[in-house]
Write a protein that holds these residues in place. Structure first.
Motif, PDB file in Angstrom:
ATOM      1  N   LEU A   1       3.835   0.105   4.154  1.00  0.00           N
ATOM      2  CA  LEU A   1       3.485   1.289   3.310  1.00  0.00           C
ATOM      3  C   LEU A   1       4.698   2.015   3.026  1.00  0.00           C
ATOM      4  O   LEU A   1       5.627   2.140   3.761  1.00  0.00           O
ATOM      5  CB  LEU A   1       2.707   2.128   4.755  1.00  0.00           C
ATOM      6  CG  LEU A   1       1.304   1.878   5.120  1.00  0.00           C
ATOM      7  CD1 LEU A   1       0.818   2.613   6.087  1.00  0.00           C
ATOM      8  CD2 LEU A   1       0.586   1.668   3.703  1.00  0.00           C
ATOM      9  N   PRO A   2       4.720   2.853   2.074  1.00  0.00           N
ATOM     10  CA  PRO A   2       5.581   3.622   1.568  1.00  0.00           C
ATOM     11  C   PRO A   2       5.674   5.208   1.992  1.00  0.00           C
ATOM     12  O   PRO A   2       4.374   5.398   2.851  1.00  0.00           O
ATOM     13  CB  PRO A   2       5.676   3.517  -0.138  1.00  0.00           C
ATOM     14  CG  PRO A   2       4.381   3.657  -0.243  1.00  0.00           C
ATOM     15  CD  PRO A   2       3.772   2.609   1.035  1.00  0.00           C
TER      16      PRO A   2
ATOM     17  N   GLU B   1       0.614   3.974  -2.602  1.00  0.00           N
ATOM     18  CA  GLU B   1      -0.017   2.860  -2.003  1.00  0.00           C
ATOM     19  C   GLU B   1       0.592   1.982  -1.553  1.00  0.00           C
ATOM     20  O   GLU B   1       1.682   1.551  -1.853  1.00  0.00           O
ATOM     21  CB  GLU B   1      -0.984   2.263  -3.071  1.00  0.00           C
ATOM     22  CG  GLU B   1      -2.149   3.275  -3.499  1.00  0.00           C
ATOM     23  CD  GLU B   1      -2.944   2.670  -4.555  1.00  0.00           C
ATOM     24  OE1 GLU B   1      -3.006   1.329  -4.819  1.00  0.00           O
ATOM     25  OE2 GLU B   1      -3.816   3.554  -5.310  1.00  0.00           O
ATOM     26  N   GLY B   2       0.233   1.452  -0.268  1.00  0.00           N
ATOM     27  CA  GLY B   2       0.902   0.300   0.388  1.00  0.00           C
ATOM     28  C   GLY B   2       0.577  -1.149   0.004  1.00  0.00           C
ATOM     29  O   GLY B   2      -0.143  -1.285  -0.972  1.00  0.00           O
TER      30      GLY B   2
ATOM     31  N   ASN C   1       4.338  -6.316  -2.388  1.00  0.00           N
ATOM     32  CA  ASN C   1       3.311  -5.642  -3.028  1.00  0.00           C
ATOM     33  C   ASN C   1       3.418  -4.127  -2.702  1.00  0.00           C
ATOM     34  O   ASN C   1       2.642  -3.351  -3.481  1.00  0.00           O
ATOM     35  CB  ASN C   1       2.008  -6.120  -1.806  1.00  0.00           C
ATOM     36  CG  ASN C   1       1.527  -7.530  -2.539  1.00  0.00           C
ATOM     37  OD1 ASN C   1       1.988  -8.137  -3.476  1.00  0.00           O
ATOM     38  ND2 ASN C   1       0.879  -8.356  -1.728  1.00  0.00           N
ATOM     39  N   CYS C   2       4.106  -3.769  -1.611  1.00  0.00           N
ATOM     40  CA  CYS C   2       4.083  -2.341  -1.654  1.00  0.00           C
ATOM     41  C   CYS C   2       4.818  -1.569  -2.482  1.00  0.00           C
ATOM     42  O   CYS C   2       4.571  -0.601  -3.128  1.00  0.00           O
ATOM     43  CB  CYS C   2       4.613  -2.290  -0.160  1.00  0.00           C
ATOM     44  SG  CYS C   2       5.122  -0.234   0.269  1.00  0.00           S
ATOM     45  N   MET C   3       6.150  -2.376  -2.950  1.00  0.00           N
ATOM     46  CA  MET C   3       6.782  -1.791  -3.823  1.00  0.00           C
ATOM     47  C   MET C   3       6.157  -1.784  -5.257  1.00  0.00           C
ATOM     48  O   MET C   3       6.243  -0.699  -5.828  1.00  0.00           O
ATOM     49  CB  MET C   3       8.336  -2.584  -4.030  1.00  0.00           C
ATOM     50  CG  MET C   3       9.136  -2.480  -3.010  1.00  0.00           C
ATOM     51  SD  MET C   3      10.681  -3.282  -3.291  1.00  0.00           S
ATOM     52  CE  MET C   3      10.815  -4.125  -1.762  1.00  0.00           C
ATOM     53  N   ARG C   4       5.452  -2.620  -5.623  1.00  0.00           N
ATOM     54  CA  ARG C   4       4.642  -2.900  -6.905  1.00  0.00           C
ATOM     55  C   ARG C   4       3.591  -1.670  -6.759  1.00  0.00           C
ATOM     56  O   ARG C   4       3.383  -1.007  -7.746  1.00  0.00           O
ATOM     57  CB  ARG C   4       3.917  -4.198  -6.815  1.00  0.00           C
ATOM     58  CG  ARG C   4       3.361  -4.166  -8.338  1.00  0.00           C
ATOM     59  CD  ARG C   4       2.826  -5.514  -8.464  1.00  0.00           C
ATOM     60  NE  ARG C   4       2.106  -6.038  -7.389  1.00  0.00           N
ATOM     61  CZ  ARG C   4       1.995  -7.489  -6.996  1.00  0.00           C
ATOM     62  NH1 ARG C   4       2.934  -8.509  -7.721  1.00  0.00           N
ATOM     63  NH2 ARG C   4       1.437  -7.967  -5.862  1.00  0.00           N
ATOM     64  N   TYR C   5       2.928  -1.712  -5.817  1.00  0.00           N
ATOM     65  CA  TYR C   5       1.806  -0.564  -5.761  1.00  0.00           C
ATOM     66  C   TYR C   5       2.146   0.832  -5.548  1.00  0.00           C
ATOM     67  O   TYR C   5       1.563   1.943  -6.332  1.00  0.00           O
ATOM     68  CB  TYR C   5       0.801  -0.920  -4.447  1.00  0.00           C
ATOM     69  CG  TYR C   5      -0.138  -2.340  -4.754  1.00  0.00           C
ATOM     70  CD1 TYR C   5      -0.471  -2.756  -6.130  1.00  0.00           C
ATOM     71  CD2 TYR C   5      -0.297  -3.018  -3.455  1.00  0.00           C
ATOM     72  CE1 TYR C   5      -0.964  -4.103  -6.219  1.00  0.00           C
ATOM     73  CE2 TYR C   5      -0.799  -4.290  -3.774  1.00  0.00           C
ATOM     74  CZ  TYR C   5      -1.403  -4.687  -5.079  1.00  0.00           C
ATOM     75  OH  TYR C   5      -1.940  -5.916  -5.114  1.00  0.00           O
TER      76      TYR C   5
ATOM     77  N   SER D   1       1.498   3.678  -8.322  1.00  0.00           N
ATOM     78  CA  SER D   1       0.455   4.935  -7.995  1.00  0.00           C
ATOM     79  C   SER D   1       1.417   6.221  -8.134  1.00  0.00           C
ATOM     80  O   SER D   1       1.072   7.235  -7.356  1.00  0.00           O
ATOM     81  CB  SER D   1      -0.229   4.647  -6.734  1.00  0.00           C
ATOM     82  OG  SER D   1       1.067   4.549  -5.541  1.00  0.00           O
ATOM     83  N   GLY D   2       2.695   6.209  -8.363  1.00  0.00           N
ATOM     84  CA  GLY D   2       3.431   7.280  -8.413  1.00  0.00           C
ATOM     85  C   GLY D   2       4.140   7.597  -7.123  1.00  0.00           C
ATOM     86  O   GLY D   2       4.687   8.863  -6.988  1.00  0.00           O
ATOM     87  N   GLY D   3       4.269   6.658  -6.261  1.00  0.00           N
ATOM     88  CA  GLY D   3       5.037   6.821  -5.039  1.00  0.00           C
ATOM     89  C   GLY D   3       6.390   6.582  -4.788  1.00  0.00           C
ATOM     90  O   GLY D   3       7.054   6.597  -5.945  1.00  0.00           O
ATOM     91  N   THR D   4       6.880   6.146  -3.692  1.00  0.00           N
ATOM     92  CA  THR D   4       8.236   6.061  -3.754  1.00  0.00           C
ATOM     93  C   THR D   4       8.314   4.471  -3.004  1.00  0.00           C
ATOM     94  O   THR D   4       8.297   4.146  -1.928  1.00  0.00           O
ATOM     95  CB  THR D   4       8.738   6.854  -2.533  1.00  0.00           C
ATOM     96  OG1 THR D   4       8.076   6.881  -1.368  1.00  0.00           O
ATOM     97  CG2 THR D   4       9.062   8.309  -2.993  1.00  0.00           C
ATOM     98  N   PRO D   5       8.763   3.443  -4.094  1.00  0.00           N
ATOM     99  CA  PRO D   5       8.718   2.342  -3.804  1.00  0.00           C
ATOM    100  C   PRO D   5       9.921   1.886  -2.711  1.00  0.00           C
ATOM    101  O   PRO D   5       9.895   0.921  -2.087  1.00  0.00           O
ATOM    102  CB  PRO D   5       8.722   1.395  -5.265  1.00  0.00           C
ATOM    103  CG  PRO D   5       9.331   2.305  -5.932  1.00  0.00           C
ATOM    104  CD  PRO D   5       8.776   3.655  -5.619  1.00  0.00           C
TER     105      PRO D   5
END
Length: 98
Positions: free
Chosen positions: A51-52, A56-57, A75-79, A83-87
């Motif tokens: 999880l970031p 999304e994780g 997968n976490c980095m990609r998602y 989703s606009g998160g912090t990979p």
């Protein structure tokens, strides 16, 4: 007269084909079932979840714990990036084998 004997032989032919088909299918039904999707079952011994801090994780399965952890991080980095998160803040929070 020819029509009746032809009908009688065709009836016997259909009956014998039906009997042979049933015998063959009955012989095959006692065999144990094989796994149909070997690729899906081959690498499912371990799983991991990453999880970031935001976004999304990723959850992944692998044959070893190290492979599952690596896949879940990817997968976490990609998602997270989708989703606009912090990979770059992805961390494995759960890793377990059966």
């Amino acid at each position: 007269m020819c029509g009746k004997s032809t009908y009688r032989y065709s009836t016997w032919g259909i009956a014998s084909l039906l009997a042979i088909g049933l015998a063959v299918s009955a012989g095959c039904s006692s065999k144990p079932q094989k796994a149909r999707y070997l690729a899906a079952n081959a690498g499912s011994a371990c799983h991991a979840k990453a999880l970031p801090t935001a976004g999304e994780g990723g959850l992944a399965w692998g044959s070893t714990l190290q492979i599952a952890r690596q896949k879940s991080l990817h997968n976490c980095m990609r998602y997270a990036s989708r989703s606009g998160g912090t990979p770059n803040t992805c961390k494995v929070v759960l890793a377990d084998c059966k």
